[in-house]
Structures are given as C-alpha cells and as structure tokens.
Design a protein around this motif. Sequence first.
Motif, PDB file in Angstrom:
ATOM      1  N   GLY A 177       0.792  -1.225   0.000  1.00 21.01           N
ATOM      2  CA  GLY A 177       0.000   0.000   0.000  1.00 21.01           C
ATOM      3  C   GLY A 177       0.820   1.269   0.000  1.00 21.01           C
ATOM      4  O   GLY A 177       0.275   2.368   0.168  1.00 21.01           O
ATOM      5  N   ALA A 236       2.155   4.160  -1.437  1.00 21.71           N
ATOM      6  CA  ALA A 236       1.894   4.940  -2.654  1.00 21.71           C
ATOM      7  C   ALA A 236       3.147   5.632  -3.174  1.00 21.71           C
ATOM      8  O   ALA A 236       3.328   5.777  -4.389  1.00 21.71           O
ATOM      9  N   SER A 289      -2.453   3.821  -9.768  1.00 19.45           N
ATOM     10  CA  SER A 289      -2.577   2.992  -8.572  1.00 19.45           C
ATOM     11  C   SER A 289      -2.260   3.810  -7.325  1.00 19.45           C
ATOM     12  O   SER A 289      -2.946   3.704  -6.297  1.00 19.45           O
ATOM     13  N   GLU A 314      -5.146   6.179  -6.702  1.00 22.66           N
ATOM     14  CA  GLU A 314      -6.304   5.444  -6.181  1.00 22.66           C
ATOM     15  C   GLU A 314      -6.139   5.147  -4.698  1.00 22.66           C
ATOM     16  O   GLU A 314      -7.108   5.174  -3.936  1.00 22.66           O
ATOM     17  N   LYS A 315      -4.904   4.890  -4.300  1.00 22.61           N
ATOM     18  CA  LYS A 315      -4.649   4.622  -2.884  1.00 22.61           C
ATOM     19  C   LYS A 315      -4.814   5.873  -2.049  1.00 22.61           C
ATOM     20  O   LYS A 315      -5.205   5.811  -0.884  1.00 22.61           O
ATOM     21  N   ASN A 316      -4.505   7.016  -2.651  1.00 23.85           N
ATOM     22  CA  ASN A 316      -4.659   8.289  -1.944  1.00 23.85           C
ATOM     23  C   ASN A 316      -4.833   9.397  -2.977  1.00 23.85           C
ATOM     24  O   ASN A 316      -3.876   9.821  -3.616  1.00 23.85           O
TER      25      ASN A 316
END
Length: 335
Positions: free
Chosen positions: A50, A52, A86, A89-91
Amino acid sequence: QQETVVEKATENIEAYTEHLKGLHHLKIGNPEEAKKAIAHFQKALSLDPGFAMAECGLSRCYSYLGSCGVLPAVSAYAKALKRVMSAIEKNGNFAEGHLALANIKFYHFWDWNGARESIEKAMSLGLNSAEVYQSYGLYFAAIGHPSKGIPEMLKALELDPLSIPVMSMLGTLYLFDQQYEKAIRQFEEILELQPTFRGAYQYKGISLACMGRYEEAMKVFKIYHDEVNHPNKAVLGMIISHNQMGNHEMADELLKRLYQRLEEDYSATVEVDLAIAHAGIGDYDTAIDFLEKVYDNRLSIACMGMIWVMRCPLFMNLWSHPGYKKLLDRMQLSN
C-alpha cells in the motif's frame, strides 16, 4: 489559505529505506541508475503493497526510461501510467502522484493543458519541491512564455541548487527569453560543476549563435562534437554556424552525415535534428515537413526536441512560415 496535505509514507521502516535508496538512484539521472531504482521501489512495495510513494517512484522510473528511449515508449509509459494511477487510487490527495501524472501527460501524450492541471493540483495539495517547480517552468517553455517559467525554475534551483537538470532548464528558459548572456553563464556554471555534461556545450553554442557570434559558437560546437565522438552526431550547431559564416559546402557535407545517420540508425530524434538543421540553414519548407512527421508520431523521446525547435529564437525566421502557425494550432500551442 492553502491546506497542505501530508502523505503518510509507511509504517514499515525497511520499505521506507528501500524507497529512499530508489530516490537516490533515480536522482542521479542516467538509465543504469534508474534501473537500480526500480529494484528498490519494487522491494519497498513487496514489503508494503500500500506504499503509494513507492508506486510513484516506479512510475517516474518508467517515464524516464521511456523518454530517453531505453525502453519502448508505449510500453514504458503504459507501466508508468498504471503505477501512478494505482498510487492516486490509494490516496487521491497524494501530491507527488499528481506530479508524476503531469509528466506522463506532458512527455507521452503531449497534453500541455492536462499537464498544467495536474501540476497545479499537486501544488494545491501543498507540494513544494524542485520537481514541481521544474515541471511548471517547462510547461511555460512549451507554451511560449519563458519569462513566466524563469521564476518557477529559480524556485526549483533554490530547493535543489546543485541539480544539473534544473540548472540546464533554467539556462534554456533564459535562452528562449533571449537573455543570452544569462544563458551562457548558466551553461558555463554547469560545465564547472560537471564538465562531462555535453548538452551544456550545445546550449552554450546555440546561445552564442543567437547573438550572431558564430565563430565563438563554432569553437564550442566542435568541443561538443569531440565529446560525443561520433562523426554523424552532434553536428547540428556546426551545420548552422558554417552556413551563417558562408561555408556552405562544409554545411552541406555535415548535413549529408545527418541523413546518413537517419538511414543507419532511424530515430525520431534524428528527424527533429534534421528539422533543426534545415531551419538553421533557412530551408523552412523541409523543416516543417520533418516537424509535421514528428508530431504525427508524437514519440516521448522527441518531445523536448520539438519544443526546442518550436521555441528557440535561433529559428525565429521559421515562426513567420504558414506551416509553423498551422503546426502550433495542431499542437494546441497557438494561445
């Protein structure tokens, strides 16, 4: 008042250490180091999927390797875009992610307005880095407002005073803004810090040529040619200088070498070089033909070269050509 959004990195110290190692190799700025950086960013993600920032680091690596032609541009930027999306999308408030997306839009898609939007999004999220100001300065160079880009590049240099890419881009902005003496001093300062940075010889020579100092420019272009050490490379400046000094036979001979290079080692960058060469000797129709072809393909490796020939004052006479104005319209740079 602008709210600064701080990205929480990772709780995994080992992953963060790998990320820092990746940044160290990436900042050196050559393909081999970028490949080393990829390994560290991938290690960081294996430790914290996870993370980023590590996703963003990978995106920057793939963008860089695609832009300099080490990896095929289409596949490299596809990987870069996948990684940065990606990360976002995570933050969604991950400022560095929006900056990385801006660079993909700029170099790969030649989407100047989209790049500006992503840069300004990163700034609105509180990003205060040399990279964001460097990207903003480059955007202003592309749209033909170097005077607006200079303050941004000075901010970048203040944050990273020994960055050769930032120093080089500042010199380029001075050149585009017709502040030739400042440009020359900037490129000389680069050569004092890193004598092997060959591009500084080329850009210094172009600055001298813009001032009509062709004999001095020729001496610098010859140093550049000797440093590159290839008979058919680094001949652009010499073609232009020979032509302006009346040595037309020598200019023609060097131009033939450039065409020979195109036959032996086809690249979009050679087509940009041929456009520059023909513009430099006053053959504007042929220059426009090559520029049209380069734009049709829109390869990332040719992006900066395209900006150079469209915005450098050395080719000011090209700007009144009808084909130049049409090409600006196609590139959405007219305004």
